[in-house]
Scaffold this active site. Structure first.
Site, PDB file in Angstrom:
ATOM      1  CE  LYS A  53      12.864 -62.374  35.713  1.00  0.00           C
ATOM      2  NZ  LYS A  53      13.549 -63.616  36.028  1.00  0.00           N
ATOM      3  CG  HIS A 108      14.745 -68.138  35.607  1.00  0.00           C
ATOM      4  ND1 HIS A 108      14.196 -67.677  36.768  1.00  0.00           N
ATOM      5  CD2 HIS A 108      16.089 -67.985  35.761  1.00  0.00           C
ATOM      6  CE1 HIS A 108      15.161 -67.289  37.598  1.00  0.00           C
ATOM      7  NE2 HIS A 108      16.326 -67.458  36.996  1.00  0.00           N
ATOM      8  CB  THR A 167      12.311 -64.245  40.910  1.00  0.00           C
ATOM      9  OG1 THR A 167      12.802 -63.056  40.306  1.00  0.00           O
ATOM     10  CG2 THR A 167      12.546 -65.424  39.974  1.00  0.00           C
TER      11      THR A 167
HETATM   12  C1  FNR Z   1      19.168 -65.116  35.081  1.00  0.00           C
HETATM   13  N1  FNR Z   1      17.858 -64.890  35.492  1.00  0.00           N
HETATM   14  C2  FNR Z   1      17.593 -64.515  36.789  1.00  0.00           C
HETATM   15  N2  FNR Z   1      16.328 -64.153  37.163  1.00  0.00           N
HETATM   16  C3  FNR Z   1      16.077 -63.744  38.421  1.00  0.00           C
HETATM   17  O1  FNR Z   1      14.932 -63.400  38.710  1.00  0.00           O
HETATM   18  N3  FNR Z   1      17.076 -63.705  39.348  1.00  0.00           N
HETATM   19  C4  FNR Z   1      18.359 -64.057  39.059  1.00  0.00           C
HETATM   20  O2  FNR Z   1      19.251 -64.006  39.910  1.00  0.00           O
HETATM   21  C5  FNR Z   1      18.635 -64.502  37.738  1.00  0.00           C
HETATM   22  N4  FNR Z   1      19.892 -64.894  37.384  1.00  0.00           N
HETATM   23  C6  FNR Z   1      20.191 -65.125  36.057  1.00  0.00           C
HETATM   24  C7  FNR Z   1      21.521 -65.347  35.679  1.00  0.00           C
HETATM   25  C8  FNR Z   1      21.821 -65.506  34.323  1.00  0.00           C
HETATM   26  C9  FNR Z   1      23.241 -65.713  33.903  1.00  0.00           C
HETATM   27  C10 FNR Z   1      20.795 -65.466  33.353  1.00  0.00           C
HETATM   28  C11 FNR Z   1      21.107 -65.622  31.884  1.00  0.00           C
HETATM   29  C12 FNR Z   1      19.492 -65.287  33.739  1.00  0.00           C
HETATM   30  C13 FNR Z   1      16.759 -64.888  34.501  1.00  0.00           C
HETATM   31  C14 FNR Z   1      16.606 -63.521  33.856  1.00  0.00           C
HETATM   32  O3  FNR Z   1      16.142 -62.571  34.762  1.00  0.00           O
HETATM   33  C15 FNR Z   1      15.615 -63.563  32.677  1.00  0.00           C
HETATM   34  O4  FNR Z   1      14.405 -64.125  33.099  1.00  0.00           O
HETATM   35  C16 FNR Z   1      16.157 -64.353  31.499  1.00  0.00           C
HETATM   36  O5  FNR Z   1      17.539 -64.161  31.356  1.00  0.00           O
HETATM   37  C17 FNR Z   1      15.451 -63.917  30.232  1.00  0.00           C
HETATM   38  O6  FNR Z   1      15.867 -64.655  29.156  1.00  0.00           O
HETATM   39  P1  FNR Z   1      16.994 -64.189  28.096  1.00  0.00           P
HETATM   40  O7  FNR Z   1      16.750 -62.748  27.742  1.00  0.00           O
HETATM   41  O8  FNR Z   1      18.317 -64.403  28.771  1.00  0.00           O
HETATM   42  O9  FNR Z   1      16.766 -65.150  26.992  1.00  0.00           O
END
Ligand code: FNR
Length: 397
Positions: free
Chosen positions: A267, A291, A166
């Site tokens: 990502k 994100h 990420t």
């Molecule tokens: C995330 N996301 C995320 N991404 C990542 O690479 N590591 C992480 O620890 C997290 N933590 C995280 C917590 C929460 C509560 C959310 C909602 C999101 C981002 C996630 O991987 C992803 O990119 C997004 O959630 C995609 O968007 P939608 O489907 O939530 O709209």
């Protein structure tokens, strides 16, 4: 086959859409936890755009074609998915439900899709790896490069098939809802939190009881491996960050590629230039992601960034997309513009909040049935056939 026990089925009854799941989760979770998941950065402009721009895109069906069973199978990095969906890595899921990523991973395996397990999980990467099915591991840097490298080693030893690096989280985004709610990830109950959270907890007794019975955990077991004292970092410490980037950098991607033989996914890519750079460094896939609008506010919707990335990658790697995918129709649109598959974040979290593993399974099956219905009505025989010709040419005014 019914998903889950009778009590879970009751909780899921009537959950027919993303909005239903979100509404139901709002009734299960304390306000500050609901907002932690639901919210985005700053004005939440990007978060809103993600959904709006996807929904503005219109489908171009072919009529009079009978498609009884559209093909949904999709191959990504050598793994066949039963549909073009993966679960996105979301840290802090053990606060949402005690089974956290264990539940997400099991539900994903049952659905035939790949879970991307977060570094910031409330369960260790080894415990999660013990369940069935192929899994990918999402990588953060936490405190420093050595910490990151020990995570890579752990993922290798535990048999994860791909690393998802990420790149858009150098520091945490400005999530004002969290500040307003006093959300610190640290929900350990003391006099201060009892006063602050008491009223919210009383209204959510089911969640409070489960959280208490789970020992009110907020440490990240994956971080215990690199502290000299074997102590795990708390979620609060993780989010605070330090003098170094919390995300891996391009230099890290280069180093990881030298030693990691499995799939490598970058990502958080939003531009053609960065996608090209990732592929030049040996990435097997990129995820067009902002994100979920939780990091840099003011960037475009991912669906608008997708064509530029697809063109830049030019078939040299798989292109995935996340942020704002809520319905099967959204998945179809992303694939028509060149994504191989999508990741879903919040929809999965709402399912988890409502009914643990059964809730996640329910949300994934909803998505599947929506994709199938959309494909049937469009007269499109398989996801492999999707291309821009399945979209209306002037949808974007
Ligand atoms: C995330 N996301 C995320 N991404 C990542 O690479 N590591 C992480 O620890 C997290 N933590 C995280 C917590 C929460 C509560 C959310 C909602 C999101 C981002 C996630 O991987 C992803 O990119 C997004 O959630 C995609 O968007 P939608 O489907 O939530 O709209």
């Amino acid at each position: 086959m019914p998903l889950g026990k009778p009590a879970q089925q009751r909780r899921l009854a009537g959950v027919l859409s993303y909005e239903d799941a979100r509404d139901r989760a709002r009734k299960v979770l304390p306000r500050l936890l609901f907002d932690y998941v639901d919210g985005g950065a700053d004005d939440e402009l990007t978060m809103r755009l993600n959904g709006e721009r996807l929904r503005r895109l219109l489908l171009r069906p072919r009529t009079g074609v009978w498609v009884p069973r559209p093909g949904l199978k999709t191959e990504v990095l050598g793994t066949t998915l039963s549909m073009p969906v993966l679960t996105a890595p979301c840290g802090g899921m053990r606060l949402v439900h005690p089974d956290g990523d264990l539940a997400v991973t099991r539900a994903a395996a049952r659905a035939g899709v790949v879970p991307v397990v977060p570094s910031g999980s409330g369960h260790s990467l080894e415990d999660i790896a013990a369940s069935d099915g192929p899994k990918w591991f999402q990588l953060y840097r936490f405190s420093d490069r050595a910490g990151m490298e020990s995570l890579v080693e752990g993922a290798r030893a535990a048999g994860y098939e791909a690393l998802v690096v990420t790149m858009d989280t150098g520091i945490a985004g400005n999530r004002e809802r969290d500040f307003r709610n006093g959300f610190s990830y640290d929900l350990r109950i003391n006099a201060g939190t009892a006063l602050r959270l008491g009223p919210q907890m009383i209204r959510r007794p089911g969640w409070a009881f489960r959280f208490w019975r789970d020992g009110m955990p907020f440490e990240l077991p994956n971080t215990a491996r690199f502290g000299s004292d074997g102590r795990a970092m708390s979620l609060t410490e993780m989010a605070r960050g330090g003098a170094e980037s919390f995300s891996p950098t391009w230099r890290d991607v280069e180093r990881i590629r030298e030693t990691w033989a499995g799939g490598l996914v970058v990502k958080g890519v939003m531009t053609g230039d960065d996608a090209r750079r990732a592929v030049d460094l040996g990435a097997d896939a990129v995820v067009v992601s902002n994100h979920g609008g939780r990091q840099l506010d003011g960037v475009p919707a991912t669906i608008d960034a997708l064509p530029e990335v697809v063109a830049a990658v030019g078939g040299r790697a798989a292109v995935l997309l996340d942020s704002g995918v809520r319905r099967g129709g959204d998945v179809v649109k992303a694939l028509a513009l060149g994504a191989r598959a999508v990741l879903v974040g919040r929809p999965v979290v709402w399912g988890l909040a409502i009914a643990g593993e059964a809730g996640v399974a329910h949300v994934l099956e909803l998505l599947r049935s929506q994709i199938i219905r959309t494909m049937c009505l469009m007269g499109c025989p398989s996801v492999a056939a999707l291309d821009p010709g399945w979209l209306w040419a002037h949808p974007r005014s």
